[in-house]
Design an enzyme around this catalytic site. Structure first.
Site, PDB file in Angstrom:
ATOM      1  N   ASP A 276      49.845 -43.557-155.494  1.00 36.58           N
ATOM      2  CA  ASP A 276      48.899 -44.638-155.267  1.00 36.58           C
ATOM      3  C   ASP A 276      48.983 -45.595-156.459  1.00 36.58           C
ATOM      4  OD1 ASP A 276      46.921 -46.201-154.287  1.00 36.58           O
ATOM      5  OD2 ASP A 276      45.322 -44.715-154.422  1.00 36.58           O
TER       6      ASP A 276
ATOM      7  N   GLY B  79      46.743 -46.972-158.230  1.00 37.28           N
ATOM      8  CA  GLY B  79      45.722 -46.854-159.256  1.00 37.28           C
ATOM      9  C   GLY B  79      44.674 -47.940-159.175  1.00 37.28           C
ATOM     10  N   GLY B  80      44.861 -48.891-158.249  1.00 41.58           N
ATOM     11  CA  GLY B  80      43.910 -49.980-158.107  1.00 41.58           C
ATOM     12  C   GLY B  80      42.517 -49.509-157.739  1.00 41.58           C
ATOM     13  N   PHE B  81      42.444 -48.500-156.865  1.00 39.25           N
ATOM     14  CA  PHE B  81      41.136 -47.983-156.456  1.00 39.25           C
ATOM     15  C   PHE B  81      40.401 -47.368-157.639  1.00 39.25           C
ATOM     16  CE2 PHE B  81      38.455 -44.449-155.041  1.00 39.25           C
ATOM     17  CZ  PHE B  81      37.605 -45.104-154.176  1.00 39.25           C
TER      18      PHE B  81
ATOM     19  N   ASP C 109      46.475 -53.658-155.037  1.00 45.41           N
ATOM     20  CA  ASP C 109      45.703 -54.485-154.108  1.00 45.41           C
ATOM     21  C   ASP C 109      44.325 -54.756-154.690  1.00 45.41           C
ATOM     22  OD1 ASP C 109      45.051 -51.772-153.820  1.00 45.41           O
ATOM     23  OD2 ASP C 109      44.293 -52.050-151.804  1.00 45.41           O
TER      24      ASP C 109
ATOM     25  N   GLN D 245      44.108 -55.261-146.304  1.00 46.87           N
ATOM     26  CA  GLN D 245      42.678 -55.264-146.619  1.00 46.87           C
ATOM     27  C   GLN D 245      41.933 -56.115-145.587  1.00 46.87           C
ATOM     28  OE1 GLN D 245      40.953 -53.442-148.563  1.00 46.87           O
ATOM     29  NE2 GLN D 245      42.458 -52.551-149.959  1.00 46.87           N
TER      30      GLN D 245
ATOM     31  N   GLY E 286      40.829 -49.777-147.962  1.00 44.36           N
ATOM     32  CA  GLY E 286      39.475 -50.310-147.977  1.00 44.36           C
ATOM     33  C   GLY E 286      38.551 -49.760-146.916  1.00 44.36           C
TER      34      GLY E 286
ATOM     35  N   ASP F  13      45.941 -39.267-146.416  1.00 44.53           N
ATOM     36  CA  ASP F  13      45.668 -38.463-147.603  1.00 44.53           C
ATOM     37  C   ASP F  13      44.166 -38.410-147.779  1.00 44.53           C
ATOM     38  OD1 ASP F  13      44.654 -39.943-150.363  1.00 44.53           O
ATOM     39  OD2 ASP F  13      45.502 -41.331-148.897  1.00 44.53           O
TER      40      ASP F  13
ATOM     41  N   CYS G 297      43.344 -18.416-137.977  1.00 39.68           N
ATOM     42  CA  CYS G 297      44.169 -18.920-139.078  1.00 39.68           C
ATOM     43  C   CYS G 297      45.101 -17.828-139.609  1.00 39.68           C
ATOM     44  CB  CYS G 297      43.265 -19.422-140.200  1.00 39.68           C
ATOM     45  SG  CYS G 297      44.160 -20.085-141.622  1.00 39.68           S
TER      46      CYS G 297
ATOM     47  N   CYS H 287      46.798 -18.249-142.608  1.00 37.75           N
ATOM     48  CA  CYS H 287      47.101 -18.570-144.002  1.00 37.75           C
ATOM     49  C   CYS H 287      47.044 -17.308-144.864  1.00 37.75           C
ATOM     50  CB  CYS H 287      46.135 -19.634-144.540  1.00 37.75           C
ATOM     51  SG  CYS H 287      44.484 -19.016-144.988  1.00 37.75           S
TER      52      CYS H 287
ATOM     53  N   CYS I  59      43.401 -15.958-145.269  1.00 35.98           N
ATOM     54  CA  CYS I  59      42.821 -15.319-144.081  1.00 35.98           C
ATOM     55  C   CYS I  59      43.515 -13.999-143.746  1.00 35.98           C
ATOM     56  CB  CYS I  59      42.877 -16.272-142.882  1.00 35.98           C
ATOM     57  SG  CYS I  59      41.623 -17.575-142.961  1.00 35.98           S
TER      58      CYS I  59
ATOM     59  N   HIS J 148      43.466 -22.054-148.161  1.00 40.95           N
ATOM     60  CA  HIS J 148      42.998 -22.029-146.776  1.00 40.95           C
ATOM     61  C   HIS J 148      42.791 -23.447-146.226  1.00 40.95           C
ATOM     62  CE1 HIS J 148      40.847 -21.254-143.101  1.00 40.95           C
ATOM     63  NE2 HIS J 148      39.964 -22.158-143.518  1.00 40.95           N
TER      64      HIS J 148
END
Length: 374
Positions: free
Chosen positions: A89, A91-93, A142, A191, A218, A268, A306, A308, A311, A337
């Site tokens: 990312d 890093g703007g956020f 952005d 945006q 956004g 994500d 599940c 995993c 579990c 999990h």
């Protein structure tokens, strides 16, 4: 390179090829902000979860350990031992979220959350940092705004985001001529808040440039879910059919299902990992709070459906004990999990699209949740 191989309605099954691997989409990217997923190591990723791509953050890695140190190790892949794909990312956020940050027409001023030192992110600098990190997919800087926002502020955001995107892709191509970032892809970020007109304007402005993919940014910042879904549904038709579409920072299992249906390919979110650490676990029948006293003597796995590592080997009662005792082992087992649940959900979604049975899958997905709440 990205290819859409099957469609079911607006949902898409495809393959995104990076310098390190081929990624089937729709895909969920676990968040490893600081080049690690909290509580896990690379062997957990390689042997248990097997994600094809994870997300790390430019802002955090720029401040610590610094991009130059990571570059000295040969980039993120060598630094971490994870040799699948990384998306970074911009890093703007994170810079936007800081109390003393301020954007102007040329970048974002901010103070480090670590030591208060002053920094300035420009579109070009953010690309240079990501070149040093060696990620497979770079995000442009952005101009993010909080919602609701005044019309004039949204106009400024779109103008800046478009200008910065143009500067970013131009700088990326100039670097490539010097042999830098030859195998890195670059994504732009649409945006526009929840305004249909502004989202259309932003998407149409950005698609004039030959980015490798397009993100919808956004959203998931406090607006009602239905409004988020409507905004995504409106925006995706303005994005190229032959490029991946990435919905940033989203979300719940329900959000993934709903937005795949609206044509999104990549997601994500910190939700599965953060919620795991706080005691909320995701299951095929909804969420459970493992800290509840009702699980003290429960010998069942977190989710009977599940398979995993957690579990297959441990009970709800044991996880309840670990959480209450504040044992570090709890973080690892719960994170394994929750991420397994998310990654498996996406695998089932891909299979449903390939067999033209997405609507049936969606119906069964919600029926299980409804049944468990009755």
């Amino acid at each position: 390179m990205f290819k859409v191989l099957a469609k079911d309605g607006n949902s898409r099954y495809g393959v995104l090829e990076t310098a390190h691997n081929k990624i089937e989409t729709p895909v969920f990217m676990p968040v490893g902000t600081l080049a690690t997923i909290k509580g896990l190591d690379t062997l957990d990723l390689k042997n248990l979860l097997k994600p094809e791509i994870i997300l790390s953050n430019t802002y955090h890695l720029y401040l610590r350990p610094t991009e130059k140190i990571i570059e000295n190790f040969g980039g993120l892949h060598n630094f971490t031992g994870f040799h699948k794909s990384f998306l970074t990312d911009s890093g703007g956020f994170q810079a936007f979220s800081l109390k003393d940050s301020k954007a102007d027409d040329f970048g974002i001023h901010f103070k480090s959350h670590i030591d208060g030192s002053k920094h300035y992110f420009t579109p070009e600098k953010v690309i240079d940092i990501q070149n040093s990190l060696g990620s497979d997919i770079m995000m442009v800087l952005d101009d993010l705004i909080s919602l609701p926002a005044e019309t004039n502020r949204i106009k400024i955001s779109i103008a800046r985001t478009t200008k910065w995107a143009e500067q970013s892709i131009k700088h990326h191509h100039e670097n490539q001529k010097k042999g830098i970032g030859l195998n890195q892809k670059i994504f732009a970020i649409v945006q526009g808040g929840t305004s249909k007109d502004f989202r259309k304007l932003s998407a149409q402005s950005l698609t004039e440039f030959d980015f490798d993919g397009f993100a919808i940014g956004g959203l998931s910042v406090g607006e009602p879910n239905q409004l988020m879904y409507e905004t995504v549904e409106w925006t995706t038709p303005f994005l190229p059919e032959n490029k991946p579409r990435y919905l940033m920072g989203v979300g719940t299992p329900e959000d993934l299902v709903e937005n795949v249906e609206r044509g999104v390919d990549m997601f994500d979110c910190v939700m599965p990992t953060r919620n795991a650490r706080n005691g909320t676990l995701f299951t095929s029948f909804g969420r459970i709070s493992i800290k509840s006293a009702k699980f003290k003597n429960d010998n069942n796995p977190i989710d009977p459906e599940c398979d995993c590592y957690t579990c297959k080997n441990y009970s709800r009662g044991y996880l309840n004990h670990l959480f209450r005792a504040k044992e570090i082992t709890y973080i690892r087992l719960s994170t394994i999990h929750n991420l397994h649940y998310y990654l498996t959900l996406m695998k089932k979604i891909r299979q449903a699209i390939q067999t033209s049975s997405f609507q049936q899958f969606k119906k069964e997905f919600y029926n299980k949740r409804e049944y468990s709440n009755n």
